[in-house]
Design a protein around this motif. Structure first.
Motif, short mmCIF file in Angstrom:
data_model
loop_
_atom_site.label_atom_id
_atom_site.label_comp_id
_atom_site.label_asym_id
_atom_site.label_seq_id
_atom_site.Cartn_x
_atom_site.Cartn_y
_atom_site.Cartn_z
N THR A 213 23.90 -30.99 -0.84
CA THR A 213 23.52 -31.97 -1.86
C THR A 213 22.73 -31.30 -2.98
O THR A 213 22.93 -31.61 -4.16
N CYS B 237 30.11 -37.84 -3.27
CA CYS B 237 29.61 -37.15 -2.08
C CYS B 237 28.32 -37.79 -1.58
O CYS B 237 28.14 -37.96 -0.37
N ALA C 57 28.99 -40.92 0.39
CA ALA C 57 29.68 -40.74 1.67
C ALA C 57 28.76 -40.21 2.77
O ALA C 57 29.05 -40.39 3.95
N TYR C 58 27.65 -39.57 2.41
CA TYR C 58 26.81 -38.93 3.42
C TYR C 58 26.12 -39.89 4.38
O TYR C 58 26.01 -39.57 5.57
N TYR D 9 33.34 -31.28 8.30
CA TYR D 9 33.22 -32.29 7.25
C TYR D 9 32.49 -31.73 6.03
O TYR D 9 32.87 -32.00 4.89
N ARG E 18 33.94 -31.53 2.33
CA ARG E 18 33.28 -32.12 1.16
C ARG E 18 33.12 -31.10 0.05
O ARG E 18 33.23 -31.43 -1.13
N GLN E 19 32.87 -29.85 0.42
CA GLN E 19 32.80 -28.78 -0.58
C GLN E 19 34.17 -28.63 -1.25
O GLN E 19 34.26 -28.49 -2.46
N TYR F 256 36.44 -30.95 -1.51
CA TYR F 256 36.61 -32.15 -2.33
C TYR F 256 35.89 -31.99 -3.66
O TYR F 256 36.44 -32.28 -4.72
N SER G 144 41.45 -33.11 -5.61
CA SER G 144 40.45 -33.54 -4.63
C SER G 144 41.05 -34.37 -3.51
O SER G 144 40.40 -34.58 -2.48
N TYR H 96 39.63 -35.25 0.38
CA TYR H 96 39.28 -36.63 0.69
C TYR H 96 39.99 -37.11 1.96
O TYR H 96 39.37 -37.71 2.84
N GLY I 108 38.63 -35.40 5.03
CA GLY I 108 37.33 -35.97 5.37
C GLY I 108 37.46 -37.30 6.08
O GLY I 108 36.71 -37.59 7.01
#
Length: 151
Positions: free
Chosen positions: A13, A50, A53-54, A80, A84-85, A87, A98, A102, A105
Motif C-alpha cells: 500500500t 487496491c 479490496a484489502y 494475492y 495485486r501488484q 493488477y 489489469s 483481477y 485475485g
C-alpha cells in the motif's frame, strides 16, 4: 504467518501511494491533485481499487488461517499480493492489461473463502456429530493451494 502477510499489505500500500504521489508531482508540479493527466488518473484509480479490496482480503485470510489451515492460507495470501501488484502495474498500461490480475485475485479470494467455509463446517460437524475432518481438510487445502499458481 498471516501477520507477515499483513505487513506485506502495508508495504504494498505504501508503494502504491508513493506511485500516486510521484505521478501527481510529475503531472501537476505541486501537491496531490485529482485532476491531471490520464496517467495520474490510472495510478490513482488503481490505488483506490487496491485499497478497497484489502479489507475483504484480510478478513477472508484471517478466517481461512484461523478456521482451516495456516500454511495454505498464508501461501494464498502471498499469491494475492503478487497478483495485486500485477493488477496495479497492468492498470498503469491499458485497463485491459489489469484484467488477468483481477480475475486471478478473484480466484484466490474464492479459495480463501472456501477454506473458511470448510473450517466452519468442520467446527459444526465436531460440535453436533463428534466427527472431526480437520486432517482431511488440511490435506486437501494443502494439495489444492499449489493449483493457484496456474493462470
Amino acid at each position: 504467518m498471516t501477520s507477515q502477510t499483513e505487513y506485506s499489505v502495508v508495504f504494498l500500500t505504501a508503494f502504491f501511494a508513493n506511485k500516486v504521489e510521484h505521478e501527481s508531482r510529475h503531472c501537476n508540479g505541486k501537491g496531490l491533485q485529482r485532476q491531471g493527466s490520464s496517467s495520474f488518473d490510472r495510478v490513482y484509480t488503481a490505488n483506490q481499487n487496491c485499497g478497497h479490496a484489502y479489507p475483504t482480503f484480510l478478513a477472508v485470510l484471517w478466517c481461512a488461517g484461523l478456521l482451516c489451515s495456516q500454511a495454505p492460507a498464508a501461501f494464498a495470501g502471498l499469491m494475492y499480493l503478487f497478483v495485486r501488484q500485477k493488477y496495479f502495474v497492468g492498470y498503469l498500461g491499458e485497463r485491459t492489461q489489469s484484467t488477468p490480475g483481477y480475475l486471478f485475485g478473484k480466484r484466490i479470494i474464492l479459495f480463501l473463502f472456501l477454506m473458511s467455509v470448510a473450517g466452519i463446517l468442520n467446527y459444526y460437524l465436531v460440535f453436533f456429530f463428534g466427527s472431526d475432518f480437520e486432517i482431511h481438510i488440511k490435506t486437501i487445502t494443502s494439495a489444492i493451494s499449489p493449483l493457484l499458481l496456474i493462470p
